[in-house]
Design an enzyme around this catalytic site. Structure first.
Site, PDB file in Angstrom:
ATOM      1  N   HIS A 133      -9.462  13.237 -33.424  1.00 48.74           N
ATOM      2  CA  HIS A 133      -9.023  12.866 -31.986  1.00 48.74           C
ATOM      3  C   HIS A 133      -7.786  12.292 -32.139  1.00 48.74           C
ATOM      4  O   HIS A 133      -7.850  10.887 -31.889  1.00 48.74           O
ATOM      5  CB  HIS A 133     -10.175  12.037 -31.521  1.00 48.74           C
ATOM      6  CG  HIS A 133     -10.072  12.055 -29.807  1.00 48.74           C
ATOM      7  ND1 HIS A 133      -9.054  12.503 -29.329  1.00 48.74           N
ATOM      8  CD2 HIS A 133     -10.869  11.385 -28.948  1.00 48.74           C
ATOM      9  CE1 HIS A 133      -9.363  12.476 -28.057  1.00 48.74           C
ATOM     10  NE2 HIS A 133     -10.080  11.530 -27.673  1.00 48.74           N
ATOM     11  N   CYS A 262     -13.303   4.280 -27.342  1.00 52.62           N
ATOM     12  CA  CYS A 262     -12.240   5.507 -26.683  1.00 52.62           C
ATOM     13  C   CYS A 262     -12.940   5.918 -25.297  1.00 52.62           C
ATOM     14  O   CYS A 262     -12.173   6.177 -24.436  1.00 52.62           O
ATOM     15  CB  CYS A 262     -12.286   6.635 -27.608  1.00 52.62           C
ATOM     16  SG  CYS A 262     -13.884   7.383 -27.916  1.00 52.62           S
TER      17      CYS A 262
HETATM   18  N1  NVA Z   1     -16.777  10.781 -30.375  1.00 52.61           N
HETATM   19  C1  NVA Z   1     -16.938  11.444 -28.946  1.00 52.61           C
HETATM   20  C2  NVA Z   1     -15.577  11.162 -28.312  1.00 52.61           C
HETATM   21  C3  NVA Z   1     -15.362  11.309 -27.029  1.00 52.61           C
HETATM   22  C4  NVA Z   1     -13.948  11.084 -26.480  1.00 52.61           C
HETATM   23  C5  NVA Z   1     -17.023  12.939 -28.806  1.00 52.61           C
HETATM   24  O1  NVA Z   1     -16.646  13.696 -29.926  1.00 52.61           O
HETATM   25  O2  NVA Z   1     -18.110  13.168 -27.933  1.00 52.61           O
HETATM   26  N1   CP Z   2     -11.432   9.240 -24.898  1.00 52.93           N
HETATM   27  C1   CP Z   2     -11.598  10.442 -24.490  1.00 52.93           C
HETATM   28  O1   CP Z   2     -10.916  11.384 -24.943  1.00 52.93           O
HETATM   29  O2   CP Z   2     -12.246  10.510 -23.306  1.00 52.93           O
HETATM   30  P1   CP Z   2     -12.545  11.896 -22.245  1.00 52.93           P
HETATM   31  O3   CP Z   2     -13.560  12.568 -23.165  1.00 52.93           O
HETATM   32  O4   CP Z   2     -12.793  11.570 -21.053  1.00 52.93           O
HETATM   33  O5   CP Z   2     -11.438  12.604 -22.448  1.00 52.93           O
END
Ligand code: NVA
Ligand code: CP
Length: 308
Positions: A133, A262
């Protein structure tokens, strides 16, 4: 040093100098936004926003960033396009690159965004994959620097799942020369190869999360179950119960440590309400900073350096 026409697929795609330029540009764009000074350097251009997983922050920050910069946007939702189902990623990349000046992609395997970038002649931004990410971690680092100055030599404590966020923190540590202390439950340890690590000594693993948090400058965590792993939710609720960031854990970190997440967050699971809503938490600014950092990422990858 010019990022024009390149992609942003992992934190390792940029050099420390390029990241430094991007973060300076983010600060400048944030300042101008606060002062109401318009910056529409991408006027007349368009970006495709592909989301195969749901989103609030990533979608909204890409859309607002694009609109502020003068760009048009097309949002392709998890069900509303042919991508990967009726049409290959390769063909999709070639079609979209003929219409848009950039493509954002959120989805599952990292290999998908890499395939997209390989066949797209316009920049591709990774808006989250199972593995990484990078837009989020750039915003997190920007948030730390705003509050505490340079991140080089600092310590980040990662508590919980060795997921896309954890992998990207570990990559950032190698590029920007800081240390990540990771504590995961047994069976959820970091896979060095998946995280793309080179054993440069920027990563230390701890069985006890309290040891990982000790003297950290940033304490950070994420949901116990990431998108795409929902089938494991019940087991994870059990396995991660002791990997919660609470006030006691914040007390062993440095007194000026900040808490980052996040988002979205699950209070009472990976973090207590006391911490995420407490004085050391910078999560709201962290979320807002997605906008400013992505604006810099869009301007820099589409146009290259506007100001030498
Ligand atoms: N680790 C989480 C981050 C969401 C922004 C996911 O991948 O669902
Ligand atoms: N932190 C983040 O990426 O949030 P969303 O899944 O809401 O985009």
């Amino acid at each position: 040093m010019d990022l024009k026409g390149r992609d942003f697929l992992t934190l390792k795609d940029f050099t420390p100098e390029e990241i430094s330029y991007l973060l300076d540009l983010s600060a400048e764009l944030k300042d101008k936004k606060k002062k109401g000074i318009p910056v529409d350097t991408l006027r007349g251009k368009n970006v495709a926003l592909i989301f195969e997983k749901t989103s609030t922050r990533t979608r909204c920050s890409f859309e607002v960033a694009a609109h502020d910069l003068g760009m048009g946007t097309t949002y392709l939702d998890p069900t509303g396009s042919q991508i990967g189902k009726k049409e290959s990623i390769k063909d999709t990349a070639r079609v979209l690159a003929g219409m848009y000046e950039g493509i954002e992609y959120r989805g599952f395997g990292q290999e998908i965004v890499e395939e997209l970038a390989k066949y797209s002649k316009v920049p591709v931004w990774n808006g989250l994959t199972n593995e990484y990410h990078p837009c989020q971690i750039l915003a997190d680092i920007f948030t730390f620097i705003e509050h505490r100055g340079p991140i080089q030599g600092k310590t980040v404590a990662w508590i919980g799942d060795s997921n896309n966020m954890c992998n990207t923190w570990l990559q950032a540590a190698e590029v920007l020369d800081f240390t990540v202390h990771v504590s995961t439950p047994p069976g959820y340890e970091v896979e060095s190869e998946r995280a793309g690590l080179h054993g440069t000594g920027h990563f230390k693993q701890f069985a006890n999360p309290m040891d990982a948090a000790k003297d950290a400058d940033i304490v950070t965590t994420d949901v116990w179950t990431s998108m795409g792993f929902e089938a494991e939710n019940e087991a994870r609720l059990r396995d991660f119960a002791d990997w919660q960031v609470d006030a006691e854990m914040m007390r062993v970190a440095r007194p000026d440590a900040i808490f980052l997440h996040c988002l979205p967050a699950h209070r009472g699971e990976e973090v207590t309400a006391e911490v995420i809503d407490g004085p050391q938490s910078e999560v709201w600014e962290e979320a807002e900073n997605r906008l400013h950092v992505q604006k810099a990422l869009m301007e820099y990858l589409v146009l290259g350096r506007v100001n030498p």
